[in-house]
Scaffold this active site. Structure first.
Site, short mmCIF file in Angstrom:
data_model
loop_
_atom_site.label_atom_id
_atom_site.label_comp_id
_atom_site.label_asym_id
_atom_site.label_seq_id
_atom_site.Cartn_x
_atom_site.Cartn_y
_atom_site.Cartn_z
N ARG A 1 -3.85 3.86 -0.77
CA ARG A 1 -3.92 3.35 -2.20
C ARG A 1 -5.47 3.13 -2.71
NH1 ARG A 1 1.23 1.17 -1.02
NH2 ARG A 1 2.99 2.24 -2.65
N GLU B 1 -8.35 6.25 8.45
CA GLU B 1 -8.84 5.77 9.84
C GLU B 1 -7.88 4.81 10.68
OE1 GLU B 1 -10.40 5.50 13.66
OE2 GLU B 1 -11.05 7.05 11.98
N GLY B 2 -7.36 4.18 9.75
CA GLY B 2 -6.36 3.15 10.25
C GLY B 2 -5.23 3.62 11.03
N HIS B 3 -4.50 4.75 10.26
CA HIS B 3 -3.74 5.54 10.89
C HIS B 3 -4.02 6.36 12.35
CE1 HIS B 3 -2.19 5.78 6.43
NE2 HIS B 3 -1.54 5.46 6.94
N ASP C 1 0.51 -4.48 6.90
CA ASP C 1 1.69 -4.81 6.67
C ASP C 1 2.29 -5.86 7.43
OD1 ASP C 1 1.90 -2.30 4.47
OD2 ASP C 1 1.16 -1.46 6.08
N LYS D 1 -0.75 -4.02 11.33
CA LYS D 1 -0.48 -5.46 10.90
C LYS D 1 -1.14 -5.65 9.58
CE LYS D 1 -0.92 -7.68 15.57
NZ LYS D 1 -1.50 -8.94 16.36
N TYR E 1 -1.66 11.12 3.73
CA TYR E 1 -2.58 10.52 2.95
C TYR E 1 -3.42 9.66 4.06
CZ TYR E 1 -6.33 10.80 -0.45
OH TYR E 1 -7.41 11.06 -1.42
#
Length: 310
Positions: free
Chosen positions: A215, A37-39, A178, A176, A34
Protein backbone atom coordinates in the site's frame (compact mmCIF):
# COMPACT_ATOMS: atom_id res chain seq x y z
CA UNK A 1 13.19 -18.04 -16.60
CA UNK A 2 9.84 -17.01 -15.17
CA UNK A 3 8.24 -19.42 -12.69
CA UNK A 4 5.46 -21.76 -13.73
CA UNK A 5 2.01 -20.29 -13.11
CA UNK A 6 -0.81 -22.56 -11.94
CA UNK A 7 -4.31 -21.14 -12.28
CA UNK A 8 -6.71 -23.64 -10.72
CA UNK A 9 -6.86 -25.50 -7.43
CA UNK A 10 -7.00 -29.02 -8.89
CA UNK A 11 -3.82 -28.47 -10.91
CA UNK A 12 -2.15 -26.93 -7.87
CA UNK A 13 -3.01 -29.91 -5.70
CA UNK A 14 -1.83 -32.31 -8.41
CA UNK A 15 1.50 -30.47 -8.66
CA UNK A 16 2.02 -30.53 -4.89
CA UNK A 17 1.30 -34.22 -4.62
CA UNK A 18 3.69 -34.93 -7.48
CA UNK A 19 6.41 -33.07 -5.57
CA UNK A 20 5.64 -35.06 -2.44
CA UNK A 21 5.81 -38.32 -4.39
CA UNK A 22 9.38 -37.33 -5.29
CA UNK A 23 10.20 -36.80 -1.62
CA UNK A 24 10.38 -33.02 -1.91
CA UNK A 25 9.33 -30.61 0.82
CA UNK A 26 7.06 -27.68 -0.03
CA UNK A 27 7.07 -24.12 1.27
CA UNK A 28 4.18 -21.68 0.92
CA UNK A 29 4.39 -17.90 0.86
CA UNK A 30 0.84 -16.48 0.72
CA UNK A 31 0.63 -13.00 -0.86
CA UNK A 32 -1.85 -10.70 -2.54
CA UNK A 33 0.70 -9.68 -5.15
CA UNK A 34 2.44 -6.38 -5.89
CA UNK A 35 5.52 -8.00 -4.42
CA UNK A 36 8.16 -5.99 -2.59
CA UNK A 37 11.40 -6.91 -0.87
CA UNK A 38 9.54 -8.09 2.22
CA UNK A 39 7.73 -10.72 0.17
CA UNK A 40 10.91 -11.70 -1.64
CA UNK A 41 12.75 -12.17 1.65
CA UNK A 42 10.04 -14.64 2.67
CA UNK A 43 10.53 -16.51 -0.61
CA UNK A 44 14.28 -16.67 -0.01
CA UNK A 45 13.70 -18.04 3.48
CA UNK A 46 11.31 -20.63 2.12
CA UNK A 47 13.80 -21.71 -0.54
CA UNK A 48 16.40 -22.16 2.20
CA UNK A 49 14.02 -24.28 4.29
CA UNK A 50 12.31 -26.40 1.61
CA UNK A 51 12.96 -28.00 -1.77
CA UNK A 52 10.30 -26.07 -3.70
CA UNK A 53 8.20 -23.01 -2.89
CA UNK A 54 4.70 -22.00 -3.88
CA UNK A 55 4.00 -18.26 -3.95
CA UNK A 56 0.27 -17.66 -3.98
CA UNK A 57 -0.88 -14.40 -5.57
CA UNK A 58 -4.54 -13.83 -4.83
CA UNK A 59 -6.29 -10.68 -3.65
CA UNK A 60 -8.66 -12.20 -1.14
CA UNK A 61 -12.14 -10.61 -1.20
CA UNK A 62 -13.00 -12.41 2.03
CA UNK A 63 -10.83 -10.08 4.10
CA UNK A 64 -12.26 -6.84 2.70
CA UNK A 65 -15.56 -5.25 3.62
CA UNK A 66 -17.51 -3.58 0.78
CA UNK A 67 -16.29 -0.15 1.99
CA UNK A 68 -12.58 -1.06 1.95
CA UNK A 69 -9.94 -0.85 -0.77
CA UNK A 70 -10.36 -4.18 -2.60
CA UNK A 71 -10.91 -2.50 -5.98
CA UNK A 72 -7.88 -0.24 -5.61
CA UNK A 73 -5.43 -2.79 -4.21
CA UNK A 74 -2.28 -2.44 -6.36
CA UNK A 75 -1.42 -5.12 -8.90
CA UNK A 76 1.53 -5.84 -11.20
CA UNK A 77 1.46 -9.53 -12.03
CA UNK A 78 4.08 -9.40 -14.80
CA UNK A 79 6.37 -7.44 -12.49
CA UNK A 80 5.82 -10.02 -9.76
CA UNK A 81 6.87 -12.82 -12.12
CA UNK A 82 9.99 -10.92 -13.13
CA UNK A 83 10.99 -10.45 -9.49
CA UNK A 84 10.43 -14.12 -8.70
CA UNK A 85 12.34 -15.23 -11.80
CA UNK A 86 15.44 -13.50 -10.45
CA UNK A 87 15.62 -15.77 -7.43
CA UNK A 88 13.66 -18.92 -8.20
CA UNK A 89 16.19 -21.12 -9.99
CA UNK A 90 13.28 -23.26 -11.13
CA UNK A 91 12.24 -23.95 -7.54
CA UNK A 92 9.32 -21.51 -7.35
CA UNK A 93 5.83 -21.87 -8.78
CA UNK A 94 3.08 -19.27 -8.63
CA UNK A 95 -0.47 -20.17 -7.67
CA UNK A 96 -2.70 -17.48 -9.17
CA UNK A 97 -6.33 -18.63 -9.03
CA UNK A 98 -9.12 -16.46 -10.41
CA UNK A 99 -11.52 -17.15 -7.55
CA UNK A 100 -11.27 -19.39 -4.50
CA UNK A 101 -14.82 -18.79 -3.27
CA UNK A 102 -17.18 -19.49 -6.17
CA UNK A 103 -17.92 -23.20 -6.21
CA UNK A 104 -20.96 -23.05 -8.45
CA UNK A 105 -24.34 -21.83 -7.34
CA UNK A 106 -24.82 -18.53 -5.64
CA UNK A 107 -26.27 -17.32 -2.40
CA UNK A 108 -28.61 -14.37 -2.41
CA UNK A 109 -26.56 -11.21 -2.68
CA UNK A 110 -26.35 -9.41 0.65
CA UNK A 111 -26.70 -5.65 0.70
CA UNK A 112 -26.23 -4.33 4.21
CA UNK A 113 -28.32 -1.24 3.71
CA UNK A 114 -30.32 -2.04 6.80
CA UNK A 115 -32.09 -5.11 5.47
CA UNK A 116 -30.08 -7.70 7.37
CA UNK A 117 -29.96 -6.20 10.83
CA UNK A 118 -26.62 -4.44 10.46
CA UNK A 119 -24.74 -7.66 9.83
CA UNK A 120 -21.10 -7.09 8.91
CA UNK A 121 -20.21 -8.76 5.62
CA UNK A 122 -17.20 -9.15 3.37
CA UNK A 123 -16.96 -8.62 -0.38
CA UNK A 124 -17.61 -12.36 -0.77
CA UNK A 125 -21.09 -12.16 0.73
CA UNK A 126 -21.79 -8.75 -0.76
CA UNK A 127 -20.92 -10.18 -4.17
CA UNK A 128 -23.31 -13.10 -3.81
CA UNK A 129 -20.68 -15.84 -4.09
CA UNK A 130 -21.76 -19.30 -2.97
CA UNK A 131 -19.60 -19.52 0.14
CA UNK A 132 -20.85 -19.85 3.72
CA UNK A 133 -18.04 -21.43 5.78
CA UNK A 134 -15.63 -19.24 7.75
CA UNK A 135 -12.73 -19.96 10.11
CA UNK A 136 -12.49 -17.80 13.22
CA UNK A 137 -9.87 -17.63 15.95
CA UNK A 138 -12.24 -16.17 18.49
CA UNK A 139 -10.12 -14.42 21.11
CA UNK A 140 -7.06 -13.37 19.14
CA UNK A 141 -9.05 -11.75 16.34
CA UNK A 142 -11.04 -9.37 18.55
CA UNK A 143 -8.53 -6.63 19.26
CA UNK A 144 -6.36 -4.29 17.19
CA UNK A 145 -7.20 -4.64 13.50
CA UNK A 146 -10.20 -6.78 14.37
CA UNK A 147 -11.96 -3.77 15.90
CA UNK A 148 -11.83 -1.56 12.83
CA UNK A 149 -11.83 -4.41 10.28
CA UNK A 150 -14.34 -6.92 11.68
CA UNK A 151 -14.33 -9.30 8.68
CA UNK A 152 -10.57 -9.20 8.17
CA UNK A 153 -9.26 -12.06 10.27
CA UNK A 154 -11.99 -14.56 9.52
CA UNK A 155 -11.23 -13.84 5.84
CA UNK A 156 -7.50 -14.35 6.39
CA UNK A 157 -7.95 -17.54 8.42
CA UNK A 158 -10.36 -18.94 5.85
CA UNK A 159 -8.22 -18.21 2.79
CA UNK A 160 -5.09 -19.53 4.51
CA UNK A 161 -6.97 -22.72 5.40
CA UNK A 162 -8.01 -23.04 1.75
CA UNK A 163 -4.40 -22.58 0.64
CA UNK A 164 -3.18 -25.14 3.18
CA UNK A 165 -5.74 -27.65 1.90
CA UNK A 166 -4.87 -27.02 -1.75
CA UNK A 167 -1.08 -26.64 -1.59
CA UNK A 168 -0.46 -29.02 1.33
CA UNK A 169 2.80 -27.32 2.37
CA UNK A 170 5.30 -28.46 4.96
CA UNK A 171 6.22 -24.88 5.90
CA UNK A 172 4.36 -21.57 5.51
CA UNK A 173 5.97 -18.18 5.98
CA UNK A 174 4.37 -14.95 7.20
CA UNK A 175 5.80 -11.50 7.86
CA UNK A 176 5.68 -10.16 11.39
CA UNK A 177 4.53 -6.76 10.17
CA UNK A 178 1.09 -8.31 10.34
CA UNK A 179 1.81 -9.44 13.90
CA UNK A 180 -1.76 -10.24 14.92
CA UNK A 181 -2.28 -12.18 11.70
CA UNK A 182 0.88 -14.22 12.31
CA UNK A 183 -0.22 -15.15 15.83
CA UNK A 184 -3.74 -16.00 14.62
CA UNK A 185 -2.37 -18.35 11.96
CA UNK A 186 -0.08 -19.98 14.53
CA UNK A 187 -3.02 -20.58 16.85
CA UNK A 188 -5.25 -21.85 14.05
CA UNK A 189 -2.61 -24.35 12.97
CA UNK A 190 -2.19 -25.55 16.55
CA UNK A 191 -5.90 -25.78 17.30
CA UNK A 192 -6.88 -27.50 14.04
CA UNK A 193 -3.90 -29.87 13.99
CA UNK A 194 -2.41 -28.81 10.68
CA UNK A 195 0.92 -30.54 10.26
CA UNK A 196 2.54 -27.34 9.02
CA UNK A 197 5.42 -25.34 10.45
CA UNK A 198 4.61 -21.61 10.64
CA UNK A 199 7.61 -19.33 10.33
CA UNK A 200 7.42 -15.64 11.23
CA UNK A 201 9.87 -13.30 9.51
CA UNK A 202 11.12 -9.97 10.83
CA UNK A 203 9.70 -6.79 9.31
CA UNK A 204 11.37 -5.67 6.09
CA UNK A 205 11.95 -1.93 6.06
CA UNK A 206 12.92 0.75 3.60
CA UNK A 207 16.26 2.47 4.21
CA UNK A 208 14.51 5.25 6.12
CA UNK A 209 12.70 2.79 8.40
CA UNK A 210 9.24 2.71 6.82
CA UNK A 211 7.78 -0.79 7.02
CA UNK A 212 7.48 -2.24 3.52
CA UNK A 213 3.89 -2.58 2.33
CA UNK A 214 2.18 -2.94 -1.03
CA UNK A 215 0.00 0.00 0.00
CA UNK A 216 2.98 2.37 0.32
CA UNK A 217 2.75 3.07 -3.42
CA UNK A 218 -0.50 4.95 -2.76
CA UNK A 219 1.17 7.45 -0.42
CA UNK A 220 2.06 10.87 -1.80
CA UNK A 221 5.65 12.00 -1.21
CA UNK A 222 4.48 14.21 1.65
CA UNK A 223 2.35 11.47 3.21
CA UNK A 224 5.23 9.04 2.97
CA UNK A 225 7.51 11.39 4.89
CA UNK A 226 4.86 11.93 7.55
CA UNK A 227 4.27 8.19 7.81
CA UNK A 228 7.83 7.78 9.07
CA UNK A 229 6.48 9.00 12.41
CA UNK A 230 5.18 5.47 13.01
CA UNK A 231 8.51 3.64 12.85
CA UNK A 232 10.35 6.51 14.52
CA UNK A 233 7.93 6.67 17.44
CA UNK A 234 8.16 2.90 17.88
CA UNK A 235 11.95 3.17 18.01
CA UNK A 236 11.63 5.99 20.55
CA UNK A 237 9.36 3.83 22.69
CA UNK A 238 11.83 0.96 22.62
CA UNK A 239 14.65 3.30 23.62
CA UNK A 240 12.51 4.65 26.46
CA UNK A 241 11.94 1.13 27.77
CA UNK A 242 15.69 0.52 27.69
CA UNK A 243 16.03 3.62 29.88
CA UNK A 244 13.61 2.14 32.41
CA UNK A 245 10.34 3.78 31.34
CA UNK A 246 7.85 0.93 31.45
CA UNK A 247 4.45 2.56 31.98
CA UNK A 248 2.40 1.58 28.95
CA UNK A 249 -0.05 4.48 29.09
CA UNK A 250 2.83 6.95 28.93
CA UNK A 251 4.50 5.07 26.08
CA UNK A 252 1.26 4.93 24.10
CA UNK A 253 0.66 8.65 24.62
CA UNK A 254 4.13 9.40 23.31
CA UNK A 255 3.52 7.39 20.13
CA UNK A 256 0.10 8.96 19.59
CA UNK A 257 1.54 12.46 19.96
CA UNK A 258 4.24 11.72 17.39
CA UNK A 259 1.82 10.29 14.83
CA UNK A 260 -0.88 12.93 15.32
CA UNK A 261 1.80 15.61 15.24
CA UNK A 262 2.69 14.35 11.76
CA UNK A 263 -0.93 14.67 10.62
CA UNK A 264 -1.65 10.98 10.99
CA UNK A 265 -4.99 9.64 12.17
CA UNK A 266 -4.43 6.93 14.78
CA UNK A 267 -6.52 3.78 14.58
CA UNK A 268 -4.88 2.14 17.58
CA UNK A 269 -1.72 1.92 19.66
CA UNK A 270 -1.55 -1.23 21.79
CA UNK A 271 1.13 -2.76 23.99
CA UNK A 272 0.54 -6.46 24.51
CA UNK A 273 2.15 -9.73 25.51
CA UNK A 274 3.90 -11.26 22.50
CA UNK A 275 2.28 -14.65 22.92
CA UNK A 276 -1.24 -13.98 24.20
CA UNK A 277 -1.77 -10.49 22.71
CA UNK A 278 -3.28 -9.50 26.06
CA UNK A 279 -2.78 -5.86 27.03
CA UNK A 280 -0.30 -4.96 29.76
CA UNK A 281 -0.02 -1.87 31.96
CA UNK A 282 3.67 -2.19 32.85
CA UNK A 283 6.36 -3.77 30.70
CA UNK A 284 7.95 -6.59 32.67
CA UNK A 285 8.68 -9.17 29.97
CA UNK A 286 8.42 -9.64 26.21
CA UNK A 287 5.84 -7.34 24.62
CA UNK A 288 5.02 -6.01 21.19
CA UNK A 289 3.87 -2.47 20.49
CA UNK A 290 1.41 -2.43 17.60
CA UNK A 291 0.33 0.69 15.72
CA UNK A 292 -2.18 1.36 12.95
CA UNK A 293 -2.65 4.83 11.51
CA UNK A 294 -4.02 6.58 8.46
CA UNK A 295 -2.06 8.97 6.29
CA UNK A 296 -4.36 10.38 3.68
CA UNK A 297 -6.43 7.47 2.41
CA UNK A 298 -3.82 4.84 3.27
CA UNK A 299 -3.95 2.77 6.44
CA UNK A 300 -0.54 1.56 7.61
CA UNK A 301 0.44 -0.88 10.34
CA UNK A 302 3.74 -1.45 12.09
CA UNK A 303 5.07 -2.90 15.32
CA UNK A 304 8.17 -3.47 17.36
CA UNK A 305 9.03 -6.34 19.68
CA UNK A 306 10.60 -5.49 23.02
CA UNK A 307 12.26 -8.34 24.87
CA UNK A 308 13.08 -7.41 28.45
CA UNK A 309 13.18 -9.07 31.83
CA UNK A 310 12.68 -6.49 34.56
Amino acid sequence: MEPEVIRDKDSMRKWSRAMRSQGKTIGLVPTMGYLHEGHLSLVRQSLALTDVTVVSIYVNPGQFSPTEDLSTYPSDFSGDLTKLAALSGGKVVVFNPKNLYDYGGETKKINDGGGNGGRVVSCVEEGGLGHETWIRVERLEKGFCGKSRPVFFRGVATIVTKLFNIVEPDVALFGKKDYQQWRIIQRMVRDLNFGIEIVGSDIAREKDGLAMSSRNVRLSDEERQRALSISRSLAMAKASVAEGKTNCAELKDMIIQQVVGSAGRVDYVEIVDQETLEGVEEIKSGVVICVAAWFGTVRLIDNIEINVSL
